[in-house]
Design an enzyme around this catalytic site. Structure first.
Site, mmCIF file in Angstrom:
data_model
loop_
_atom_site.group_PDB
_atom_site.id
_atom_site.type_symbol
_atom_site.label_atom_id
_atom_site.label_comp_id
_atom_site.label_asym_id
_atom_site.label_seq_id
_atom_site.Cartn_x
_atom_site.Cartn_y
_atom_site.Cartn_z
ATOM 1 N N HIS A 1 -10.534 -2.397 11.630
ATOM 2 C CA HIS A 1 -9.437 -3.230 11.127
ATOM 3 C C HIS A 1 -9.191 -4.345 12.146
ATOM 4 C CE1 HIS A 1 -4.986 -3.282 9.509
ATOM 5 N NE2 HIS A 1 -5.732 -4.180 8.918
ATOM 6 N N SER B 1 -1.217 -3.434 10.377
ATOM 7 C CA SER B 1 -0.853 -4.331 9.281
ATOM 8 C C SER B 1 0.419 -5.114 9.619
ATOM 9 C CB SER B 1 -0.640 -3.525 8.008
ATOM 10 O OG SER B 1 -1.812 -2.800 7.724
ATOM 11 N N LYS C 1 -9.556 -2.361 1.782
ATOM 12 C CA LYS C 1 -9.288 -1.198 2.636
ATOM 13 C C LYS C 1 -10.086 0.032 2.195
ATOM 14 C CE LYS C 1 -7.052 -3.644 5.242
ATOM 15 N NZ LYS C 1 -5.691 -4.005 5.485
ATOM 16 N N ASP D 1 -9.262 -9.746 8.991
ATOM 17 C CA ASP D 1 -8.762 -8.390 8.726
ATOM 18 C C ASP D 1 -9.766 -7.273 9.010
ATOM 19 O OD1 ASP D 1 -6.379 -7.000 7.780
ATOM 20 O OD2 ASP D 1 -7.570 -6.379 6.050
ATOM 21 N N TYR E 1 -1.299 -3.369 -6.789
ATOM 22 C CA TYR E 1 -1.029 -4.246 -5.638
ATOM 23 C C TYR E 1 -2.044 -4.115 -4.502
ATOM 24 C CZ TYR E 1 1.903 -7.347 -2.892
ATOM 25 O OH TYR E 1 2.382 -8.430 -2.196
ATOM 26 N N CYS F 1 0.913 -7.325 11.893
ATOM 27 C CA CYS F 1 1.170 -7.446 13.331
ATOM 28 C C CYS F 1 0.409 -8.606 13.970
ATOM 29 C CB CYS F 1 0.856 -6.142 14.043
ATOM 30 S SG CYS F 1 2.041 -4.842 13.658
ATOM 31 N N ARG G 1 0.846 -1.195 0.000
ATOM 32 C CA ARG G 1 0.000 0.000 0.000
ATOM 33 C C ARG G 1 0.882 1.246 0.000
ATOM 34 N NH1 ARG G 1 -1.857 0.866 4.311
ATOM 35 N NH2 ARG G 1 -1.106 -0.912 5.507
ATOM 36 N N ARG H 1 2.342 -12.048 -0.505
ATOM 37 C CA ARG H 1 1.031 -12.402 0.067
ATOM 38 C C ARG H 1 0.401 -13.584 -0.656
ATOM 39 N NH1 ARG H 1 -1.509 -8.707 4.119
ATOM 40 N NH2 ARG H 1 0.103 -7.160 4.490
#
Ligand code: GTP
Ligand code: SPV
Ligand code: MN
Length: 598
Positions: A240, A262, A220, A287, A211, A264, A70, A379
């Protein structure tokens, strides 16, 4: 086109975008398996998708080395005034931003197909779900959206002639001149990337990146930035957060929602398999959580997504076996390494490093290579339904009742393994002051400490001061039925730089303590920062952890905590008049409590 699209607003929008972006053709997606296969076949033919011999129906993609995460610096919340977007968001006036982007969009799909992707966030037709339509010139986006959202012609049927939807416009920003050969991962240079949101009109415009969250606009952009603004207007929450169900040995269920920044630990915790006997954990989402107050006054959560877009590095049978089993087939991998026997590999995967592989940039790699084989933000895109521990109720339209909220982040020092908020008000203070070391999920420096309130800094679609107030308002609405609030840190390190806590399945020990707190089975002791477990209450049976490590994990260094005050002060001062008085009061209480402990 007329035959499939009967919705007036949609027809008009498709025509406008086609006129502006001038694609070679327009394709309306229906979400079928055949469509997926057709796209993939084309991508294989052009060498963009690499079939994996070891995993049925699975493919590896490599992005451009500049387009790997991002781009928060290029992400905008474009409200009519800067004040509405607030200090945590980039802002450009809607008129100016639209003018700049219209210029970029002009002719940007030349030489490409324009895909119209009808999708639902949340089960199709559920009252809590939202319909989005993404227009994109990237077939990679189409196949990923197939997994991450519910793409279907049923969405168009549901829209009817006059139903409403959230328009999500996306282009990789790389038009092709006649005869020009395409690159494998077309995208625009960083200065031309724009991820723009117009929350006052529920509109998303993205340009220049292919991406993840920059391009898969249901995630998001829609489900957090636009949805958070809608949620505040309508009195619900878009967060989130992962969602999980924990069942104790007596069969009692607890539902937990946890907000970590993110990279974590959300996906890992969401699929965690408890190391303590008799406890069971099931995944509902990894998420994003949408939450509404139910008829019984409790807070109910749904996962609006349909798949996982998870961090590959670090994922293994020892850390996250349920993710590994989710990845056996029907998966898209991006920026992982390719082994000589046709499988994917990444740092931290089980077994020995391969003696040779092709790295994420497409170059030869051996263990002697100075660089990683997979990108740190490599990912996997996998259907949620494939997760062996997906909860049977994960698509229940009414959601699951949340008992526990957890906040946390990556802190090498200062923050203990776990503590509990005194009450909801204090819980809001813990969320609002959450801080974490930055990760590879965003383009930029890694490892810098930053305040990331509620793990929402990059994802709140309005003024974060108002967001804090919204949390207080939700607390007022929920009253005694509000979830209990905890704070965790799995990432504290010893002097010699090693993680003190084993993490992963052993995090169940911490969750067990939380459940016992909810049931009033265990006490806790009051400290200036919150309520800490009493000695012996954390179940450490069968764990080989020295008493010294445990002491360090739970220690509160008051000098270090006092050193946080100026940074919190600076953070809070940015909100000016939007800063709720109730939060200021909590901060004062925190300062006073620390002052008493000199
Ligand atoms: P986003 O998808 O970016 O929102 O990330 P996420 O919050 O879902 O993070 P994820 O679960 O993918 O974890 C990111 C990284 O943290 C991985 O490399 C994990 O191996 C690592 N990690 C997750 N949980 C733990 C833990 O309990 N302890 C330690 N030491 N590392 C962890
Ligand atoms: C995150 O960065 O929090 C992610 C990955 O979940 S992305 O979809 O790129 O936002
Ligand atoms: Mn995330």
């Amino acid at each position: 086109m007329k035959d499939t699209v009967k919705n007036e607003k949609l027809n008009k929008w498709i025509r406008e975008v086609a006129d502006l972006c001038t694609p070679d053709d327009v394709y309306i997606c229906n979400g079928s398996k055949d469509e997926y296969r057709l796209m993939i076949d084309k991508l294989i033919k052009s060498g963009i998708a690499i079939p994996l011999t070891k995993r049925p129906n699975s493919f590896l993609f490599r992005s451009d080395p500049s387009d790997v995460a991002r781009v928060e610096d290029n992400t905008y919340i474009s409200t009519s005034s800067r004040e509405e977007a607030g200090p945590t968001n980039n802002w450009i006036a809607p008129g100016d931003l639209k003018k700049t982007m219209m210029d970029l969009y002009k002719g940007c799909m030349r030489g490409r197909t324009m895909y119209v992707i009808p999708f639902s966030m949340g089960p199709i037709g559920s009252p809590i779900s939202k319909i989005g339509i993404e227009i994109s010139d990237s077939p990679y986006v189409v196949v990923n959206m197939h997994i991450m959202t519910r793409v279907s012609s049923r969405v168009l049927e549901l829209l009817g002639t006059d139903g409403d939807f959230i328009p999500c416009l996306h282009s990789v920003g790389a038009p092709l001149a006649p005869g020009q050969k395409d690159t494998k991962w077309p995208c625009a240079p960083i200065e031309k990337k724009y991820i723009s949101h117009f929350p006052e009109e529920n509109l998303i415009w993205s340009y220049g990146s292919g991406y993840g969250g920059n391009a898969l606009l249901g995630k998001k952009c829609l489900a957090l930035r636009i949805a958070s603004a809608m949620a505040r207007r309508e009195g619900w929450m878009a967060e989130h957060m992962l969602i999980l169900r924990l069942t104790n040995p007596e069969g009692k269920q607890y539902h937990i929602a946890a907000a970590f920044p993110s990279a974590c630990g959300k996906t890992n915790l969401a699929m965690m398999q408890p190391s303590i006997a008799g406890w069971k954990c099931e995944c509902i989402g990894d998420d994003i959580a949408w939450m509404k107050v139910g008829a019984d006054g409790r807070l109910y959560a749904i996962n609006p997504e349909n798949g996982f877009f998870g961090v590959a590095p670090g994922t293994s049978y020892s850390t996250n076996p349920m993710a590994m089993d989710t990845l056996k087939e029907n998966v898209i991998f991006t920026n992982c390494a390719l082994t000589d026997d046709g499988d994917v590999w990444w740092e931290g995967k089980d077994g020995d490093e391969p003696a040779h592989a092709i790295d994420w940039k497409g170059k030869d790699w051996t263990p002697e290579s100075p660089t990683d084989a997979a990108h740190a933000n490599a990912r996997f895109t996998a259907p949620a339904s494939q997760c062996p521990v997906i909860c049977k109720d994960w698509e229940k339209p009414e959601g699951v009742p949340i008992d526990i909220f957890i906040f946390g982040g990556r802190r090498t020092g200062v923050v203990p393994l776990v503590y509990e908020a005194f009450d909801w008000e204090h819980g809001v203070f813990l969320g609002a002051t959450a801080a974490s070391e930055t990760t590879a999920a965003n383009i930029g420096a890694v490892g810098n400490l930053r305040r990331d309130p509620f793990a929402m800094k990059p994802f709140c679609g309005y003024n974060m001061g108002d967001y804090f107030k919204h949390w207080f308002d939700m607390g007022d609405k929920l009253g005694s039925k509000a979830p209990r609030v905890f704070y965790v840190n799995w990432f504290r390190k010893s002097q010699d730089g090693k993680f003190l806590w084993p993490g992963f399945s052993d995090n169940s020990r911490v969750l067990k303590w939380m459940c016992e707190r909810v049931d009033g089975r265990v006490g806790a002791h009051k400290t200036p920062i919150g309520l800490l477990p009493n000695e012996g209450d954390l179940d450490l049976s069968g764990l080989h952890l020295s008493a010294d490590s445990m002491k360090e994990l739970m220690s509160i260094d008051l000098t270090a905590w006092k050193a946080e005050i100026p940074d919190i002060e600076k953070h809070f001062s940015t909100f000016g008049k939007r800063m709720p008085e109730r939060l200021k009061k909590q901060f004062q209480r925190f300062i006073d409590a620390l002052g008493k402990h000199v």
